[in-house]
Design an enzyme around this catalytic site. Structure first.
Site, PDB file in Angstrom:
ATOM      1  N   ALA A 100       8.228 -10.045  -5.074  1.00 52.88           N
ATOM      2  CA  ALA A 100       8.550  -8.660  -5.454  1.00 52.88           C
ATOM      3  C   ALA A 100       8.257  -8.430  -6.930  1.00 52.88           C
ATOM      4  O   ALA A 100       9.124  -8.034  -7.711  1.00 52.88           O
ATOM      5  CB  ALA A 100      10.004  -8.336  -5.123  1.00 52.88           C
ATOM      6  N   TYR A 116      -9.581  -4.991  -9.878  1.00 52.59           N
ATOM      7  CA  TYR A 116      -8.752  -5.820 -10.751  1.00 52.59           C
ATOM      8  C   TYR A 116      -9.395  -5.935 -12.131  1.00 52.59           C
ATOM      9  O   TYR A 116     -10.512  -6.440 -12.262  1.00 52.59           O
ATOM     10  CB  TYR A 116      -8.550  -7.209 -10.151  1.00 52.59           C
ATOM     11  CG  TYR A 116      -7.729  -7.238  -8.868  1.00 52.59           C
ATOM     12  CD1 TYR A 116      -7.057  -6.105  -8.409  1.00 52.59           C
ATOM     13  CD2 TYR A 116      -7.630  -8.409  -8.106  1.00 52.59           C
ATOM     14  CE1 TYR A 116      -6.321  -6.140  -7.240  1.00 52.59           C
ATOM     15  CE2 TYR A 116      -6.887  -8.439  -6.934  1.00 52.59           C
ATOM     16  CZ  TYR A 116      -6.239  -7.301  -6.505  1.00 52.59           C
ATOM     17  OH  TYR A 116      -5.500  -7.336  -5.341  1.00 52.59           O
ATOM     18  N   GLY A 149       0.654 -15.607  -7.374  1.00 53.49           N
ATOM     19  CA  GLY A 149       0.142 -15.154  -8.660  1.00 53.49           C
ATOM     20  C   GLY A 149       0.810 -15.983  -9.745  1.00 53.49           C
ATOM     21  O   GLY A 149       1.934 -16.438  -9.572  1.00 53.49           O
ATOM     22  N   TRP A 194       0.819 -10.137  -0.097  1.00 54.37           N
ATOM     23  CA  TRP A 194       0.891 -10.149  -1.558  1.00 54.37           C
ATOM     24  C   TRP A 194       2.304  -9.787  -2.030  1.00 54.37           C
ATOM     25  O   TRP A 194       3.094  -9.240  -1.281  1.00 54.37           O
ATOM     26  CB  TRP A 194      -0.143  -9.193  -2.165  1.00 54.37           C
ATOM     27  CG  TRP A 194       0.026  -7.730  -1.868  1.00 54.37           C
ATOM     28  CD1 TRP A 194      -0.347  -7.083  -0.728  1.00 54.37           C
ATOM     29  CD2 TRP A 194       0.598  -6.728  -2.733  1.00 54.37           C
ATOM     30  NE1 TRP A 194      -0.053  -5.742  -0.807  1.00 54.37           N
ATOM     31  CE2 TRP A 194       0.524  -5.488  -2.034  1.00 54.37           C
ATOM     32  CE3 TRP A 194       1.138  -6.745  -4.007  1.00 54.37           C
ATOM     33  CZ2 TRP A 194       0.994  -4.286  -2.578  1.00 54.37           C
ATOM     34  CZ3 TRP A 194       1.606  -5.548  -4.562  1.00 54.37           C
ATOM     35  CH2 TRP A 194       1.525  -4.347  -3.853  1.00 54.37           C
TER      36      TRP A 194
END
Length: 327
Positions: free
Chosen positions: A213, A54, A286, A209
């Site tokens: 989408a 990341y 997120g 995760w």
């Protein structure tokens, strides 16, 4: 906050967790990252997800500085890394799942995160150039050394995970405990079909995760294509090509109507839908803004609203429910 066992292990993970992909060390300022972690921790989130790949390792550096500054009790949170893609440099042996890269990549992740052990360590992708036997042995040894407490996989196939389990069992090694697959209303086959035998035979946990989408299920793309989102990032054109299609936008409009009927928002409906699956240990959230996280952290409130009838409506709208198999 609700806490769930990570598969058959004794580890309790918050049903909602915070991930750093695309945001920490890249899309957002460090100050915002700290605000997001504060908000999550204060809301009962105990799992923070990261990876060596990341932002080329910068995501772990940002998170490590925050963890060091907060000085939270180490037993109060779970932190992960994933090994495969490497950090900044991509020379031979700096990527993949060889014993050399697993060991060195893990040690580098520990340094960046400023912790003496990882609670969860994932093999970020399967490595066709490394025997699974070598990878399982390396992960077993890291657990034995106390560098990682649990190990698992991310985006592996069911057959690859089963091969790892059978080799571990045959040689009395520590087997993978969890898998990190993509899962959402629009992406269901792996968790609801392919992995059913893994859940039954091995009690695998999942840290899913992209429950929205890549933001499509937030509804923000219905009437616009915001340039400051991940779909506007040149390196993520593959995500845009996968999700931003007319057929999906039509489905999102219908799902938005359903969310309105339930007096909730699209993001909360999509996340709560994921939480309904008993094989989901935690949903990784997120966020690039605190307002986004503040909203999605209340998604557990929506779970009771998703009745069998509502589930059927969602299946009819999305058309993504896989044909079930008997296991």
């Amino acid at each position: 906050m609700e806490y769930r066992r990570l598969g058959k292990s004794g580890l309790k993970v918050s049903a909602l967790s915070l991930g750093s992909w695309l945001t920490f060390g890249n899309q957002i300022e460090d100050k915002v990252a700290e605000e997001l972690m504060d908000m999550a921790y204060d809301s009962g989130v105990n799992f923070f997800d990261n990876a060596e790949g990341y932002a080329g390792g910068k995501s772990e550096i940002v998170m490590g500085k925050i963890l060091k500054k907060k000085n939270w009790d180490r037993s109060s949170y779970i932190v992960s890394s994933k090994i495969y893609f490497g950090a900044e440099e991509k020379k031979p042996n700096m990527i993949g799942l060889s014993k050399k890269h697993i060991f060195e990549g893990t040690h580098n992740a520990l340094k960046r995160l400023q912790v003496d052990h990882l609670d969860l360590l994932f093999c970020h992708r399967p490595d066709p150039e490394t025997p699974i036997e070598e990878t399982v042995w390396a992960m077993h040894q890291l657990v034995q050394q106390g560098k990682a407490l649990y190990w698992g996989t991310s985006e592996w196939s069911a057959s690859e995970i089963m091969e790892a389990h059978y080799f571990a069992e045959k040689n009395h090694l520590v087997a993978p405990v969890m898998e990190q697959p993509q899962y959402s209303m629009l992406w269901r086959d792996k968790l609801e079909k392919e992995f059913l035998m893994l859940f039954r035979n091995f009690g695998m946990g999942t840290t899913i995760w992209s429950p929205l989408a890549s933001g499509l299920l937030s509804g923000k793309y219905n009437n616009a294509n915001p340039k400051d989102t991940r779909f506007g990032m040149e390196s993520l054109g593959w995500l845009k090509d996968r999700w931003l299609v007319e057929e999906n936008l039509k489905k999102i409009n219908q799902l938005k109507d359903l969310a309105d009927q339930l007096n909730t928002s699209m993001p909360k409906l999509a996340i709560a839908w994921c939480l309904k699956n008993p094989n989901v240990s935690t949903v990784i959230l997120g966020a690039s803004k605190t307002a986004q996280l503040k909203e999605t952290l209340t998604s557990l409130e929506v779970v009771p609203l998703i009745t069998d009838k509502v589930m059927e409506q969602i299946d009819q709208i999305t058309g993504t429910k896989p044909q079930t198999i008997v296991v």
